[in-house]
Design a protein around this motif. Structure first.
Motif, PDB file in Angstrom:
ATOM      1  N   ALA A  76       0.857  -1.185   0.000  1.00 18.52           N
ATOM      2  CA  ALA A  76       0.000   0.000   0.000  1.00 18.52           C
ATOM      3  C   ALA A  76       0.891   1.231   0.000  1.00 18.52           C
ATOM      4  N   GLY A  77       0.525   2.240  -0.749  1.00 18.71           N
ATOM      5  CA  GLY A  77       1.318   3.464  -0.845  1.00 18.71           C
ATOM      6  C   GLY A  77       2.271   3.483  -2.023  1.00 18.71           C
ATOM      7  N   THR A  78       2.346   2.374  -2.781  1.00 22.62           N
ATOM      8  CA  THR A  78       3.212   2.332  -3.957  1.00 22.62           C
ATOM      9  C   THR A  78       2.667   3.277  -5.023  1.00 22.62           C
ATOM     10  N   LYS A  79       3.520   4.165  -5.512  1.00 22.70           N
ATOM     11  CA  LYS A  79       3.110   5.121  -6.532  1.00 22.70           C
ATOM     12  C   LYS A  79       3.337   4.509  -7.909  1.00 22.70           C
ATOM     13  N   VAL A  80       2.327   4.606  -8.761  1.00 22.63           N
ATOM     14  CA  VAL A  80       2.387   4.058 -10.111  1.00 22.63           C
ATOM     15  C   VAL A  80       2.207   5.220 -11.087  1.00 22.63           C
ATOM     16  N   LYS A  81       3.211   5.440 -11.931  1.00 21.01           N
ATOM     17  CA  LYS A  81       3.172   6.567 -12.865  1.00 21.01           C
ATOM     18  C   LYS A  81       2.776   6.105 -14.264  1.00 21.01           C
ATOM     19  N   ASN A  82       2.195   7.024 -15.013  1.00 23.97           N
ATOM     20  CA  ASN A  82       1.899   6.840 -16.434  1.00 23.97           C
ATOM     21  C   ASN A  82       1.050   5.596 -16.708  1.00 23.97           C
ATOM     22  N   ILE A  83      -0.158   5.578 -16.160  1.00 28.04           N
ATOM     23  CA  ILE A  83      -1.052   4.431 -16.356  1.00 28.04           C
ATOM     24  C   ILE A  83      -1.706   4.488 -17.734  1.00 28.04           C
ATOM     25  N   ARG A  84      -2.148   3.326 -18.218  1.00 31.23           N
ATOM     26  CA  ARG A  84      -2.920   3.217 -19.462  1.00 31.23           C
ATOM     27  C   ARG A  84      -4.227   2.533 -19.126  1.00 31.23           C
ATOM     28  N   LEU A  85      -5.340   3.111 -19.561  1.00 26.54           N
ATOM     29  CA  LEU A  85      -6.654   2.549 -19.277  1.00 26.54           C
ATOM     30  C   LEU A  85      -7.050   1.565 -20.366  1.00 26.54           C
ATOM     31  N   THR A  86      -7.651   0.449 -19.957  1.00 25.36           N
ATOM     32  CA  THR A  86      -8.084  -0.591 -20.887  1.00 25.36           C
ATOM     33  C   THR A  86      -9.496  -1.029 -20.518  1.00 25.36           C
ATOM     34  N   GLY A  88     -12.150  -4.159 -19.602  1.00 32.04           N
ATOM     35  CA  GLY A  88     -12.063  -5.449 -18.935  1.00 32.04           C
ATOM     36  C   GLY A  88     -12.091  -5.307 -17.431  1.00 32.04           C
ATOM     37  N   ASP A  89     -11.889  -6.434 -16.748  1.00 34.86           N
ATOM     38  CA  ASP A  89     -11.946  -6.473 -15.296  1.00 34.86           C
ATOM     39  C   ASP A  89     -10.782  -5.691 -14.672  1.00 34.86           C
ATOM     40  N   HIS A  90      -9.569  -5.954 -15.126  1.00 31.12           N
ATOM     41  CA  HIS A  90      -8.393  -5.213 -14.685  1.00 31.12           C
ATOM     42  C   HIS A  90      -8.201  -4.086 -15.701  1.00 31.12           C
ATOM     43  N   ASN A  91      -8.662  -2.880 -15.345  1.00 23.06           N
ATOM     44  CA  ASN A  91      -8.755  -1.821 -16.339  1.00 23.06           C
ATOM     45  C   ASN A  91      -7.610  -0.821 -16.324  1.00 23.06           C
ATOM     46  N   ILE A  92      -6.520  -1.118 -15.640  1.00 23.19           N
ATOM     47  CA  ILE A  92      -5.334  -0.263 -15.654  1.00 23.19           C
ATOM     48  C   ILE A  92      -4.120  -1.111 -16.015  1.00 23.19           C
ATOM     49  N   ASP A  93      -3.394  -0.718 -17.069  1.00 23.89           N
ATOM     50  CA  ASP A  93      -2.106  -1.332 -17.402  1.00 23.89           C
ATOM     51  C   ASP A  93      -1.021  -0.365 -16.962  1.00 23.89           C
ATOM     52  N   CYS A  94       0.033  -0.903 -16.355  1.00 24.25           N
ATOM     53  CA  CYS A  94       1.097  -0.039 -15.854  1.00 24.25           C
ATOM     54  C   CYS A  94       2.375  -0.845 -15.667  1.00 24.25           C
ATOM     55  N   LYS A  95       3.440  -0.131 -15.339  1.00 17.73           N
ATOM     56  CA  LYS A  95       4.706  -0.760 -14.959  1.00 17.73           C
ATOM     57  C   LYS A  95       5.017  -0.326 -13.539  1.00 17.73           C
ATOM     58  N   ILE A  96       5.305  -1.314 -12.684  1.00 22.59           N
ATOM     59  CA  ILE A  96       5.622  -1.040 -11.290  1.00 22.59           C
ATOM     60  C   ILE A  96       7.070  -1.427 -11.057  1.00 22.59           C
ATOM     61  N   ASP A  97       7.842  -0.511 -10.477  1.00 22.53           N
ATOM     62  CA  ASP A  97       9.250  -0.769 -10.199  1.00 22.53           C
ATOM     63  C   ASP A  97       9.382  -1.994  -9.298  1.00 22.53           C
ATOM     64  N   GLY A  98      10.221  -2.935  -9.691  1.00 21.29           N
ATOM     65  CA  GLY A  98      10.438  -4.150  -8.928  1.00 21.29           C
ATOM     66  C   GLY A  98       9.498  -5.283  -9.301  1.00 21.29           C
ATOM     67  N   PHE A  99       8.429  -4.997 -10.053  1.00 24.84           N
ATOM     68  CA  PHE A  99       7.474  -6.028 -10.450  1.00 24.84           C
ATOM     69  C   PHE A  99       7.330  -6.135 -11.959  1.00 24.84           C
ATOM     70  N   GLY A 100       7.498  -5.030 -12.693  1.00 24.24           N
ATOM     71  CA  GLY A 100       7.335  -5.045 -14.139  1.00 24.24           C
ATOM     72  C   GLY A 100       5.919  -4.680 -14.555  1.00 24.24           C
ATOM     73  N   SER A 101       5.520  -5.155 -15.724  1.00 26.86           N
ATOM     74  CA  SER A 101       4.200  -4.832 -16.262  1.00 26.86           C
ATOM     75  C   SER A 101       3.113  -5.517 -15.446  1.00 26.86           C
ATOM     76  N   MET A 102       2.053  -4.772 -15.166  1.00 28.10           N
ATOM     77  CA  MET A 102       0.954  -5.271 -14.343  1.00 28.10           C
ATOM     78  C   MET A 102      -0.365  -4.771 -14.881  1.00 28.10           C
ATOM     79  N   ALA A 103      -1.422  -5.466 -14.515  1.00 31.20           N
ATOM     80  CA  ALA A 103      -2.786  -5.002 -14.755  1.00 31.20           C
ATOM     81  C   ALA A 103      -3.442  -4.874 -13.384  1.00 31.20           C
ATOM     82  N   LEU A 104      -4.010  -3.703 -13.092  1.00 34.61           N
ATOM     83  CA  LEU A 104      -4.624  -3.429 -11.797  1.00 34.61           C
ATOM     84  C   LEU A 104      -6.101  -3.112 -11.964  1.00 34.61           C
TER      85      LEU A 104
END
Length: 112
Positions: A76-86, A88-104
């Motif tokens: 909790a509190g992790t900042k995610v920059k430059n999101i892309r909206l899609t 579907g169920d997971h409607n945010i695509d992003c890159k998180i430092d230390g994890f890589g590409s994610m869908a939130l």
């Protein structure tokens, strides 16, 4: 009521009004034009606080999120920059430092 409208099912331009509905002569689909406008507004993606999200926004994760195959969750509190909206169920695509590409899911983030 509009005199003509395109069919949401087959995109025919020959739809015509009948009572309070629109009718497509090509596919036989009937719809209420007022309901179509409401459905278009539902495509707006909001965060957990109800703020409207857009491509390129920065968001903050509001709770620990477990990640399959990862030894630790996204904190909790992790900042995610430059999101892309899609769509579907997971409607945010992003890159998180230390994890890589994610869908939130937008319900687990708030706008920064």
């Amino acid at each position: 009521m509009p005199e003509s409208s395109t069919c949401p099912q087959c995109s025919s331009q020959y739809a015509y009004p009948m009572d309070h509905l629109m009718v497509c002569p090509e596919c036989g689909h009937e719809w209420n034009p007022d309901e179509i406008k409401v459905e278009e507004d539902s495509s707006v993606i909001k965060d957990s606080n109800g703020n409207i999200l857009q491509d390129g926004d920065t968001v903050v994760v509001i709770k620990d999120l477990p990640v399959k195959g990862a030894p630790k969750p996204i904190k909790a509190g992790t900042k995610v920059k430059n999101i892309r909206l899609t769509d579907g169920d997971h409607n945010i695509d992003c890159k998180i430092d230390g994890f890589g590409s994610m869908a939130l899911k937008s319900e687990f983030v708030r706008k920064a």
